[in-house]
Design a protein around this motif. Sequence first.
Motif, PDB file in Angstrom:
ATOM      1  N   VAL A 128       0.839  -1.208   0.000  1.00 53.34           N
ATOM      2  CA  VAL A 128       0.000   0.000   0.000  1.00 53.34           C
ATOM      3  C   VAL A 128       0.873   1.256   0.000  1.00 53.34           C
ATOM      4  O   VAL A 128       0.549   2.255  -0.636  1.00 53.34           O
ATOM      5  CB  VAL A 128      -0.959   0.012   1.211  1.00 53.34           C
ATOM      6  CG1 VAL A 128      -1.801   1.270   1.226  1.00 53.34           C
ATOM      7  CG2 VAL A 128      -1.860  -1.207   1.207  1.00 53.34           C
ATOM      8  N   ARG A 129       2.019   1.202   0.686  1.00 55.75           N
ATOM      9  CA  ARG A 129       2.859   2.394   0.789  1.00 55.75           C
ATOM     10  C   ARG A 129       3.388   2.821  -0.581  1.00 55.75           C
ATOM     11  O   ARG A 129       3.748   3.970  -0.785  1.00 55.75           O
ATOM     12  CB  ARG A 129       3.973   2.112   1.806  1.00 55.75           C
ATOM     13  CG  ARG A 129       5.316   1.907   1.324  1.00 55.75           C
ATOM     14  CD  ARG A 129       6.372   1.460   2.277  1.00 55.75           C
ATOM     15  NE  ARG A 129       7.161   0.416   1.646  1.00 55.75           N
ATOM     16  CZ  ARG A 129       7.965   0.611   0.611  1.00 55.75           C
ATOM     17  NH1 ARG A 129       8.116   1.813   0.109  1.00 55.75           N
ATOM     18  NH2 ARG A 129       8.605  -0.388   0.050  1.00 55.75           N
ATOM     19  N   GLU A 138      -5.741   9.610   1.248  1.00 60.26           N
ATOM     20  CA  GLU A 138      -5.549   8.279   1.846  1.00 60.26           C
ATOM     21  C   GLU A 138      -5.002   7.261   0.861  1.00 60.26           C
ATOM     22  O   GLU A 138      -5.423   7.190  -0.280  1.00 60.26           O
ATOM     23  CB  GLU A 138      -6.903   7.737   2.297  1.00 60.26           C
ATOM     24  CG  GLU A 138      -7.381   8.284   3.598  1.00 60.26           C
ATOM     25  CD  GLU A 138      -8.514   7.409   4.129  1.00 60.26           C
ATOM     26  OE1 GLU A 138      -8.216   6.514   4.910  1.00 60.26           O
ATOM     27  OE2 GLU A 138      -9.675   7.624   3.715  1.00 60.26           O
ATOM     28  N   GLN A 139      -4.107   6.389   1.379  1.00 57.06           N
ATOM     29  CA  GLN A 139      -3.622   5.300   0.543  1.00 57.06           C
ATOM     30  C   GLN A 139      -4.236   3.954   0.905  1.00 57.06           C
ATOM     31  O   GLN A 139      -4.354   3.084   0.048  1.00 57.06           O
ATOM     32  CB  GLN A 139      -2.092   5.213   0.636  1.00 57.06           C
ATOM     33  CG  GLN A 139      -1.422   6.233  -0.279  1.00 57.06           C
ATOM     34  CD  GLN A 139       0.055   6.383  -0.031  1.00 57.06           C
ATOM     35  OE1 GLN A 139       0.487   7.480   0.288  1.00 57.06           O
ATOM     36  NE2 GLN A 139       0.817   5.331  -0.172  1.00 57.06           N
ATOM     37  N   ARG A 176       0.908   4.832  13.808  1.00 61.54           N
ATOM     38  CA  ARG A 176       1.978   5.844  13.759  1.00 61.54           C
ATOM     39  C   ARG A 176       3.002   5.502  12.684  1.00 61.54           C
ATOM     40  O   ARG A 176       3.466   6.362  11.949  1.00 61.54           O
ATOM     41  CB  ARG A 176       2.638   5.944  15.139  1.00 61.54           C
ATOM     42  CG  ARG A 176       1.725   6.633  16.147  1.00 61.54           C
ATOM     43  CD  ARG A 176       2.301   6.615  17.541  1.00 61.54           C
ATOM     44  NE  ARG A 176       1.577   7.540  18.404  1.00 61.54           N
ATOM     45  CZ  ARG A 176       1.495   7.447  19.725  1.00 61.54           C
ATOM     46  NH1 ARG A 176       2.121   6.450  20.362  1.00 61.54           N
ATOM     47  NH2 ARG A 176       0.833   8.331  20.429  1.00 61.54           N
ATOM     48  N   ASP A 177       3.379   4.213  12.594  1.00 63.12           N
ATOM     49  CA  ASP A 177       4.349   3.781  11.572  1.00 63.12           C
ATOM     50  C   ASP A 177       3.853   4.089  10.163  1.00 63.12           C
ATOM     51  O   ASP A 177       4.633   4.440   9.283  1.00 63.12           O
ATOM     52  CB  ASP A 177       4.568   2.258  11.640  1.00 63.12           C
ATOM     53  CG  ASP A 177       5.494   1.827  12.762  1.00 63.12           C
ATOM     54  OD1 ASP A 177       6.045   2.690  13.455  1.00 63.12           O
ATOM     55  OD2 ASP A 177       5.659   0.590  12.939  1.00 63.12           O
ATOM     56  N   VAL A 183      -1.889   5.551   5.558  1.00 65.84           N
ATOM     57  CA  VAL A 183      -2.603   4.305   5.876  1.00 65.84           C
ATOM     58  C   VAL A 183      -3.107   4.383   7.310  1.00 65.84           C
ATOM     59  O   VAL A 183      -2.337   4.651   8.236  1.00 65.84           O
ATOM     60  CB  VAL A 183      -1.671   3.076   5.734  1.00 65.84           C
ATOM     61  CG1 VAL A 183      -2.408   1.794   6.135  1.00 65.84           C
ATOM     62  CG2 VAL A 183      -1.134   2.973   4.308  1.00 65.84           C
ATOM     63  N   ARG A 184      -4.406   4.151   7.518  1.00 64.99           N
ATOM     64  CA  ARG A 184      -4.982   4.125   8.871  1.00 64.99           C
ATOM     65  C   ARG A 184      -5.063   2.697   9.391  1.00 64.99           C
ATOM     66  O   ARG A 184      -5.171   1.752   8.610  1.00 64.99           O
ATOM     67  CB  ARG A 184      -6.388   4.739   8.862  1.00 64.99           C
ATOM     68  CG  ARG A 184      -6.390   6.214   8.544  1.00 64.99           C
ATOM     69  CD  ARG A 184      -7.793   6.806   8.578  1.00 64.99           C
ATOM     70  NE  ARG A 184      -8.642   6.349   7.510  1.00 64.99           N
ATOM     71  CZ  ARG A 184      -9.715   5.595   7.643  1.00 64.99           C
ATOM     72  NH1 ARG A 184     -10.107   5.190   8.852  1.00 64.99           N
ATOM     73  NH2 ARG A 184     -10.442   5.242   6.599  1.00 64.99           N
TER      74      ARG A 184
END
Length: 252
Positions: A128-129, A138-139, A176-177, A183-184
């Motif tokens: 996803v990143r 948002e990704q 947090r990362d 990404v949530r």
Amino acid sequence: MDVKNQSVVITGGASGLGAGAAGLFVEKGAKVALFDRNLELAEEVAGQLNCAAFQCDVADEASVLAALEQATGANGAPRIFINCAGIDITGRIATRGGGPQPLAALGSQIAVNLTGTFNICRLGADLVRQLAPVDGEEQGVMVNVASAAGLDGPRGQTAYAATKAAVIGMTLPMARDLAAYGVRVVTIAPGVFNTPLAAEVLRGDPEAAVETVPFPKRAGKPAEFGKLALHICENPMLNGEVIRLDAGLRAT
Ligand SMILES: NC(=O)c1ccc[n+]([C@@H]2O[C@H](COP(=O)([O-])OP(=O)(O)OC[C@H]3O[C@@H](n4cnc5c(N)ncnc54)[C@H](O)[C@@H]3O)[C@@H](O)[C@H]2O)c1
């Protein structure tokens, strides 16, 4: 994130909460891939729902990578992960008749519930990143599944509760990362839901376990879990949080 046309992976999607969520996401126009250890059942459910199914052991790196490749080929790179794969082995930690609980009961639950969730999240997030945001913001979204037992576990659930508390503990640091990549991460902690797993743990009758539930005094329906998973995807302000979905249940 609007889930329409988005590629969604649902682990444990062959049964129970995962299958319930899958039905709702398909209805909303998402391209859903069920990842499950039980391919036969996953294919049967996928056939009914009109989505894809792939063999996957969430605790195994090669298996997850292979399933991710297949899902990407079928539906495009997944942005949304609903991580329902889980097992529950009940048993008190020590009893007069049975001695200490076998250590393997903890090990096998750690493998699926903790390692499996971490494994899917790390490999999924790495995909996803690399994607562009869908809406300029948002990704992707990771929805993990813990349990109310991870917060106030009943007897016979020491090992299971420990693995679910671990999933709860991952939520904020993972959010947090992954914040840098849009990404949530949100965890759902269900109470009692009417699924094959709950029927097994509660000796065939999930409804018998809801006597102490304030309201509604019944086991939840998998589609009600699906509604929350969907809302988490759709509401960008939900992040780093653990949400109880339990009709007010507190284990006694
Ligand atoms: N049903 C409840 O009352 C309840 C309550 C709290 C939490 N939960 C959690 O919700 C999740 C879903 O539970 P459910 O009740 O739908 O169970 P379920 O048994 O109906 O479905 C779980 C699915 O996970 C799959 N699975 C198991 N191990 C796997 C692995 N290693 N790799 C891939 N797939 C695997 C199974 O084949 C099955 O299809 C679990 O994590 C469970 O701990 C359920």
